[in-house]
Motif scaffolding. Structure first.
Motif, PDB file in Angstrom:
ATOM      1  N   PRO A  59       0.812  -1.217   0.000  1.00  0.00           N
ATOM      2  CA  PRO A  59       0.000   0.000   0.000  1.00  0.00           C
ATOM      3  C   PRO A  59       0.845   1.267   0.000  1.00  0.00           C
ATOM      4  O   PRO A  59       2.013   1.253   0.391  1.00  0.00           O
ATOM      5  N   VAL A  60       0.223   2.337  -0.427  1.00  0.00           N
ATOM      6  CA  VAL A  60       0.852   3.649  -0.386  1.00  0.00           C
ATOM      7  C   VAL A  60       0.830   4.158   1.052  1.00  0.00           C
ATOM      8  O   VAL A  60      -0.178   4.015   1.759  1.00  0.00           O
ATOM      9  N   ILE A  61       1.931   4.739   1.484  1.00  0.00           N
ATOM     10  CA  ILE A  61       1.995   5.284   2.834  1.00  0.00           C
ATOM     11  C   ILE A  61       1.115   6.522   2.936  1.00  0.00           C
ATOM     12  O   ILE A  61       0.870   7.219   1.943  1.00  0.00           O
ATOM     13  N   GLY A  62       0.620   6.780   4.128  1.00  0.00           N
ATOM     14  CA  GLY A  62      -0.192   7.963   4.368  1.00  0.00           C
ATOM     15  C   GLY A  62       0.676   9.181   4.647  1.00  0.00           C
ATOM     16  O   GLY A  62       1.774   9.320   4.105  1.00  0.00           O
ATOM     17  N   SER A  63       0.220  10.033   5.510  1.00  0.00           N
ATOM     18  CA  SER A  63       0.926  11.281   5.790  1.00  0.00           C
ATOM     19  C   SER A  63       2.259  10.999   6.482  1.00  0.00           C
ATOM     20  O   SER A  63       2.436   9.960   7.133  1.00  0.00           O
ATOM     21  N   PRO A  64       3.223  11.930   6.362  1.00  0.00           N
ATOM     22  CA  PRO A  64       4.517  11.740   7.006  1.00  0.00           C
ATOM     23  C   PRO A  64       4.433  11.553   8.523  1.00  0.00           C
ATOM     24  O   PRO A  64       5.372  11.021   9.129  1.00  0.00           O
ATOM     25  N   ALA A  65       3.335  11.953   9.138  1.00  0.00           N
ATOM     26  CA  ALA A  65       3.182  11.738  10.581  1.00  0.00           C
ATOM     27  C   ALA A  65       3.287  10.254  10.932  1.00  0.00           C
ATOM     28  O   ALA A  65       3.692   9.895  12.046  1.00  0.00           O
ATOM     29  N   GLU A  66       2.953   9.371   9.976  1.00  0.00           N
ATOM     30  CA  GLU A  66       3.044   7.934  10.223  1.00  0.00           C
ATOM     31  C   GLU A  66       4.477   7.473  10.454  1.00  0.00           C
ATOM     32  O   GLU A  66       4.714   6.436  11.084  1.00  0.00           O
ATOM     33  N   LEU A  67       5.441   8.212   9.938  1.00  0.00           N
ATOM     34  CA  LEU A  67       6.840   7.817  10.071  1.00  0.00           C
ATOM     35  C   LEU A  67       7.270   7.712  11.528  1.00  0.00           C
ATOM     36  O   LEU A  67       8.126   6.900  11.874  1.00  0.00           O
ATOM     37  N   ALA A  68       6.663   8.526  12.373  1.00  0.00           N
ATOM     38  CA  ALA A  68       7.080   8.594  13.777  1.00  0.00           C
ATOM     39  C   ALA A  68       6.768   7.324  14.563  1.00  0.00           C
ATOM     40  O   ALA A  68       7.352   7.108  15.624  1.00  0.00           O
ATOM     41  N   GLN A  69       5.897   6.459  14.046  1.00  0.00           N
ATOM     42  CA  GLN A  69       5.540   5.257  14.793  1.00  0.00           C
ATOM     43  C   GLN A  69       6.574   4.143  14.639  1.00  0.00           C
ATOM     44  O   GLN A  69       6.482   3.114  15.293  1.00  0.00           O
ATOM     45  N   PHE A  81      19.537  10.605 -12.151  1.00  0.00           N
ATOM     46  CA  PHE A  81      20.689  11.459 -12.396  1.00  0.00           C
ATOM     47  C   PHE A  81      21.531  11.661 -11.134  1.00  0.00           C
ATOM     48  O   PHE A  81      21.953  12.760 -10.808  1.00  0.00           O
ATOM     49  N   GLY A  82      21.758  10.561 -10.422  1.00  0.00           N
ATOM     50  CA  GLY A  82      22.643  10.588  -9.267  1.00  0.00           C
ATOM     51  C   GLY A  82      22.012  11.021  -7.964  1.00  0.00           C
ATOM     52  O   GLY A  82      22.717  11.278  -6.983  1.00  0.00           O
ATOM     53  N   ARG A  83      20.701  11.067  -7.915  1.00  0.00           N
ATOM     54  CA  ARG A  83      20.023  11.419  -6.664  1.00  0.00           C
ATOM     55  C   ARG A  83      18.731  10.614  -6.563  1.00  0.00           C
ATOM     56  O   ARG A  83      18.349   9.912  -7.494  1.00  0.00           O
ATOM     57  N   MET A  84      18.056  10.740  -5.428  1.00  0.00           N
ATOM     58  CA  MET A  84      16.811   9.996  -5.250  1.00  0.00           C
ATOM     59  C   MET A  84      15.757  10.450  -6.260  1.00  0.00           C
ATOM     60  O   MET A  84      15.801  11.575  -6.767  1.00  0.00           O
ATOM     61  N   SER A  85      14.802   9.572  -6.521  1.00  0.00           N
ATOM     62  CA  SER A  85      13.740   9.890  -7.481  1.00  0.00           C
ATOM     63  C   SER A  85      12.890  11.067  -6.995  1.00  0.00           C
ATOM     64  O   SER A  85      12.788  11.325  -5.794  1.00  0.00           O
ATOM     65  N   SER A  86      12.270  11.746  -7.934  1.00  0.00           N
ATOM     66  CA  SER A  86      11.418  12.884  -7.569  1.00  0.00           C
ATOM     67  C   SER A  86      10.232  12.433  -6.731  1.00  0.00           C
ATOM     68  O   SER A  86       9.752  13.182  -5.872  1.00  0.00           O
ATOM     69  N   GLN A  87       9.757  11.213  -6.952  1.00  0.00           N
ATOM     70  CA  GLN A  87       8.620  10.699  -6.172  1.00  0.00           C
ATOM     71  C   GLN A  87       8.999  10.583  -4.696  1.00  0.00           C
ATOM     72  O   GLN A  87       8.224  10.963  -3.811  1.00  0.00           O
ATOM     73  N   MET A  88      10.190  10.034  -4.431  1.00  0.00           N
ATOM     74  CA  MET A  88      10.638   9.905  -3.044  1.00  0.00           C
ATOM     75  C   MET A  88      10.923  11.276  -2.441  1.00  0.00           C
ATOM     76  O   MET A  88      10.537  11.569  -1.296  1.00  0.00           O
ATOM     77  N   ALA A  89      11.577  12.132  -3.200  1.00  0.00           N
ATOM     78  CA  ALA A  89      11.885  13.472  -2.699  1.00  0.00           C
ATOM     79  C   ALA A  89      10.614  14.253  -2.403  1.00  0.00           C
ATOM     80  O   ALA A  89      10.529  14.969  -1.393  1.00  0.00           O
ATOM     81  N   ALA A  90       9.604  14.109  -3.267  1.00  0.00           N
ATOM     82  CA  ALA A  90       8.347  14.834  -3.064  1.00  0.00           C
ATOM     83  C   ALA A  90       7.693  14.435  -1.753  1.00  0.00           C
ATOM     84  O   ALA A  90       7.124  15.280  -1.047  1.00  0.00           O
ATOM     85  N   TYR A  91       7.761  13.142  -1.427  1.00  0.00           N
ATOM     86  CA  TYR A  91       7.153  12.707  -0.168  1.00  0.00           C
ATOM     87  C   TYR A  91       7.875  13.341   1.023  1.00  0.00           C
ATOM     88  O   TYR A  91       7.232  13.882   1.928  1.00  0.00           O
ATOM     89  N   TRP A  92       9.200  13.287   1.001  1.00  0.00           N
ATOM     90  CA  TRP A  92       9.953  13.842   2.127  1.00  0.00           C
ATOM     91  C   TRP A  92       9.837  15.359   2.195  1.00  0.00           C
ATOM     92  O   TRP A  92       9.960  15.944   3.275  1.00  0.00           O
ATOM     93  N   ASP A  93       9.569  15.981   1.066  1.00  0.00           N
ATOM     94  CA  ASP A  93       9.382  17.435   1.077  1.00  0.00           C
ATOM     95  C   ASP A  93       8.117  17.844   1.825  1.00  0.00           C
ATOM     96  O   ASP A  93       7.955  19.020   2.171  1.00  0.00           O
ATOM     97  N   THR A  94       7.228  16.896   2.066  1.00  0.00           N
ATOM     98  CA  THR A  94       6.011  17.206   2.831  1.00  0.00           C
ATOM     99  C   THR A  94       6.174  16.902   4.320  1.00  0.00           C
ATOM    100  O   THR A  94       5.217  17.024   5.085  1.00  0.00           O
ATOM    101  N   ALA A  95       7.391  16.497   4.722  1.00  0.00           N
ATOM    102  CA  ALA A  95       7.615  16.046   6.102  1.00  0.00           C
ATOM    103  C   ALA A  95       8.215  17.119   6.998  1.00  0.00           C
ATOM    104  O   ALA A  95       8.811  16.816   8.036  1.00  0.00           O
ATOM    105  N   GLY A  96       8.038  18.375   6.628  1.00  0.00           N
ATOM    106  CA  GLY A  96       8.593  19.459   7.433  1.00  0.00           C
ATOM    107  C   GLY A  96       8.114  19.464   8.870  1.00  0.00           C
ATOM    108  O   GLY A  96       8.877  19.768   9.798  1.00  0.00           O
ATOM    109  N   GLY A  97       6.851  19.133   9.079  1.00  0.00           N
ATOM    110  CA  GLY A  97       6.323  19.106  10.445  1.00  0.00           C
ATOM    111  C   GLY A  97       6.982  18.026  11.289  1.00  0.00           C
ATOM    112  O   GLY A  97       7.239  18.224  12.487  1.00  0.00           O
ATOM    113  N   VAL A  98       7.268  16.886  10.668  1.00  0.00           N
ATOM    114  CA  VAL A  98       7.961  15.802  11.362  1.00  0.00           C
ATOM    115  C   VAL A  98       9.363  16.256  11.759  1.00  0.00           C
ATOM    116  O   VAL A  98       9.826  16.027  12.877  1.00  0.00           O
ATOM    117  N   TRP A  99      10.042  16.938  10.821  1.00  0.00           N
ATOM    118  CA  TRP A  99      11.371  17.466  11.100  1.00  0.00           C
ATOM    119  C   TRP A  99      11.320  18.515  12.221  1.00  0.00           C
ATOM    120  O   TRP A  99      12.125  18.478  13.156  1.00  0.00           O
TER     121      TRP A  99
END
Length: 200
Positions: A59-69, A81-99
């Motif tokens: 399944p697709v993961i929900g909000s980044p708040a789930e990471l904390a569990q 091109f030598g870095r993580m995919s845009s799909q993965m980066a986009a998800y982590w870009d929404t995790a500012g509140g977790v950070w």
């Protein structure tokens, strides 16, 4: 026992196979494991034209708040091109509140990737993931040289001290080898064992 998340993005199934092997390693450590994928951000017509693999049991993961569990997070992404995919980066870009709340501080992290060629950005892609983890305060585990199979020269193999890897060929025809999958299992078990000790 600890609880580990294997979080991945896979276009053609190589990283999905590696994710399954990583999860096997986590289970071998006695830890619990969930496998989740990040949302696809490419338009459906682009995915279809490129032949992306869309059938998966994860399944697709929900909000980044789930990471904390989770006590540990193992991130898998193909290179772009030598870095993580845009799909993965986009998800982590929404995790500012977790950070901002420091919710991943001290949790265990690790990375795995795939590239078309042996020198197609494996280590820089792993470092793009590791950099993300360090910014979130995570404790990073690599694919140490206890996994000796990564040092062989008799065949093309994945693996780096920074994480598990595989090589897909430009047309995706090469599937993860037994050695590549073994490295993924080794990495998963190392993360599980490390998280078990830190949460004991």
């Amino acid at each position: 026992m600890s609880k580990i998340l294997v979080l991945y993005y896979s276009s053609y199934g190589h990283i999905e196979q590696m994710a399954e092997a990583v999860a096997e390693g986590v289970r071998a450590s006695g830890a619990e494991v969930d496998i989740r994928r990040v949302p696809e951000t490419a338009p459906a017509e682009v995915c279809a034209a490129a032949g992306f693999k869309t059938d998966t049991a994860h399944p697709v993961i929900g909000s980044p708040a789930e990471l904390a569990q989770y006590d540990g997070i193992i991130i898998g992404t193909p290179t772009r091109f030598g870095r993580m995919s845009s799909q993965m980066a986009a998800y982590w870009d929404t995790a500012g509140g977790v950070w901002a709340q420091g919710l991943l501080g001290g949790k265990v992290g690790a990375a795995f990737t795939s590239t078309a060629t042996q020198h197609g950005g494996q280590e820089t892609t792993l470092f793009s993931v590791i950099t993300q983890m360090l910014h979130f305060g995570m404790t990073v585990v690599g694919l140490d040289y206890g996994y000796t199979a990564q040092m062989g020269n008799d065949e093309i193999v994945g693996g780096a001290p920074y994480g598990a890897t595989t090589i897909a060929n430009g047309d995706g025809s090469r599937q993860p080898s037994a050695i590549d999958l073994g490295g993924a299992r080794y990495l998963g078990e190392r993360v599980g064992r490390t998280a078990n000790k830190l949460t004991a």
